[in-house]
Scaffold this active site. Sequence first.
Site, PDB file in Angstrom:
ATOM      1  N   THR A   1     -22.475  10.755 -45.242  1.00 45.40           N
ATOM      2  CA  THR A   1     -22.269  12.205 -45.171  1.00 45.40           C
ATOM      3  C   THR A   1     -22.780  12.883 -46.431  1.00 45.40           C
ATOM      4  O   THR A   1     -23.413  13.948 -46.371  1.00 45.40           O
ATOM      5  CB  THR A   1     -20.779  12.505 -44.969  1.00 45.40           C
ATOM      6  OG1 THR A   1     -20.333  11.893 -43.752  1.00 45.40           O
ATOM      7  CG2 THR A   1     -20.535  14.001 -44.889  1.00 45.40           C
ATOM      8  N   ALA A   2     -22.540  12.277 -47.591  1.00 43.93           N
ATOM      9  CA  ALA A   2     -22.974  12.877 -48.857  1.00 43.93           C
ATOM     10  C   ALA A   2     -24.490  13.031 -48.903  1.00 43.93           C
ATOM     11  O   ALA A   2     -25.009  14.093 -49.295  1.00 43.93           O
ATOM     12  CB  ALA A   2     -22.486  12.028 -50.023  1.00 43.93           C
TER      13      ALA A   2
ATOM     14  N   GLY B   1     -26.466  13.086 -46.290  1.00 43.35           N
ATOM     15  CA  GLY B   1     -26.817  14.036 -45.242  1.00 43.35           C
ATOM     16  C   GLY B   1     -26.750  15.473 -45.728  1.00 43.35           C
ATOM     17  O   GLY B   1     -27.599  16.308 -45.389  1.00 43.35           O
TER      18      GLY B   1
ATOM     19  N   GLU C   1     -26.816  12.002 -38.332  1.00 44.99           N
ATOM     20  CA  GLU C   1     -25.845  11.026 -37.816  1.00 44.99           C
ATOM     21  C   GLU C   1     -25.249  10.363 -39.045  1.00 44.99           C
ATOM     22  O   GLU C   1     -25.873   9.513 -39.680  1.00 44.99           O
ATOM     23  CB  GLU C   1     -26.545  10.016 -36.913  1.00 44.99           C
ATOM     24  CG  GLU C   1     -25.589   9.292 -35.965  1.00 44.99           C
ATOM     25  CD  GLU C   1     -24.930   8.086 -36.598  1.00 44.99           C
ATOM     26  OE1 GLU C   1     -23.771   8.220 -37.060  1.00 44.99           O
ATOM     27  OE2 GLU C   1     -25.548   7.022 -36.633  1.00 44.99           O
TER      28      GLU C   1
END
Length: 498
Positions: free
Chosen positions: A223-224, A226, A243
């Site tokens: 997530t970071a 992304g 994703e």
Amino acid sequence: MTAVQPKSAATQETFDSLSPATDEVVGTHPVHTAAEVEAAVARAREAAVWWESLGFGGRAQRLQQWKGVLTRRLKQLCQVVRDETGKPIADAQLESVLAIEHISWAAKNARKVLGRKRRSAGLLMSNQAATVEYLPLGVVGVIGPWNYPVFTPLGSIAYALAAGNAVVFKPSEFTPGVGKWLVDAFAEVVPEQPVLQLITGYGATGAALTRAGVDKIAFTGSTATGKKIMAACAETLTPVVIEAGGKDPVLVDADADLEAAADATVWGAFSNSGQTCIGVERVYVHERVHDEFVAKVVEKSQAVRAGSDQDAQYGPVTMPSQLKVIKHHITDALSRGGKALVGGAEAVGDRYAQPTVLVGVPEDAEAVREETFGPTVTIAKVASMDEAVEKANNTRYGLAATVFSKSRGMELARRLRTGMASINAPLSFAGIASLPFGGVGDSGFGRIHGPEGLREFARTKAIARQRFTAPIALTTFDRKEKTDALVAKLITVLHGKR
């Protein structure tokens, strides 16, 4: 040529790909610069025009040929995956087989999903013929992960190619050899143009791809990272599909098949060394069956072992830094009153992490809140499935979930705030090519796979064509007051009923 042309041997920076099981060098690859990445995208821009000109039929034929190459050389591909990830050959085969299925589905269904279709023009615009179609974006940049280096990136690459785009692919620095193998295999069936190109390197190479003028970025990873990619793409309004991570739950109802639920939990938590974004990390079990379920999980977990030998069920942790995260999550859980029924902090070594089953872990512990990405699982007792749903949804992630229930499976699955769910079987949605794959919240957005995955890599084109002159002219300054009055009466008849 499929790979970016490197500089001279005297000036080209390179990096080694290492086996996580032995630290043996299994390949050496160039670190491509921003200028080289931009050159690759420029070549892809020209290749995309040719690739689009083949039409759905021509592209489908080439993709099916690519699928055939991968299938016939499956053993070789699996060995490359094992060399770079350490996972067992059987696991490498499983992800490769699923990827082959997705290539086939995308090739067969692209025309049906993306081709021109008629739409109703409505009564007021009945003199118009309305159509919609989905055209290629142009060049798609794909940044792939290391945990499933075949299945995951091909979920973007195959669908982007089927939609008519050229692709520039940057695999993880931990699995560049797998990426090269896939791109080289594609070049055998598409030798005319660099439709699928490879760039390799570290994070800076991926960052360069986001700024190289591609028409979309498909990213799989943390997530970071992304968020960093989104920020970079925002500078040029380049769209992205993300994703990212997950903290995926399993719900076990009182009427569940406990044997199946326990087996799915153990496999979902520990396979691939727990390095699965849709893997099992949390379990919420109805109090009536909690103890029996836990006993089954413990028994099955004790028979699972990490190693590099033929009898090991899974391999090493691919990214060495992740071992610290796994150990920290376990020690944090234990310090908060949790108990390790299998494994524990001592289960995490310098290459391998053996299975760990934790109970009694508070919901605010990192082992429950943050993605562990290792072979651990927490099991919690709940008084009802309503409590299970509430706790399962109490996360910033929202990727996938599994429900075991004979009577309420669909109801519970629909209530979970996830992009995907499976009922009475582990992770089955990933193997169904027609189903979209993706999450919500910090798990990302956008979809790969299925019709949604094809449309993700296409732009919508709407066309209205006048078939005959309308008896009531609405789009003219010569419009009369009586025309407006007539339209008002007509719209009242059509839509004004109470």
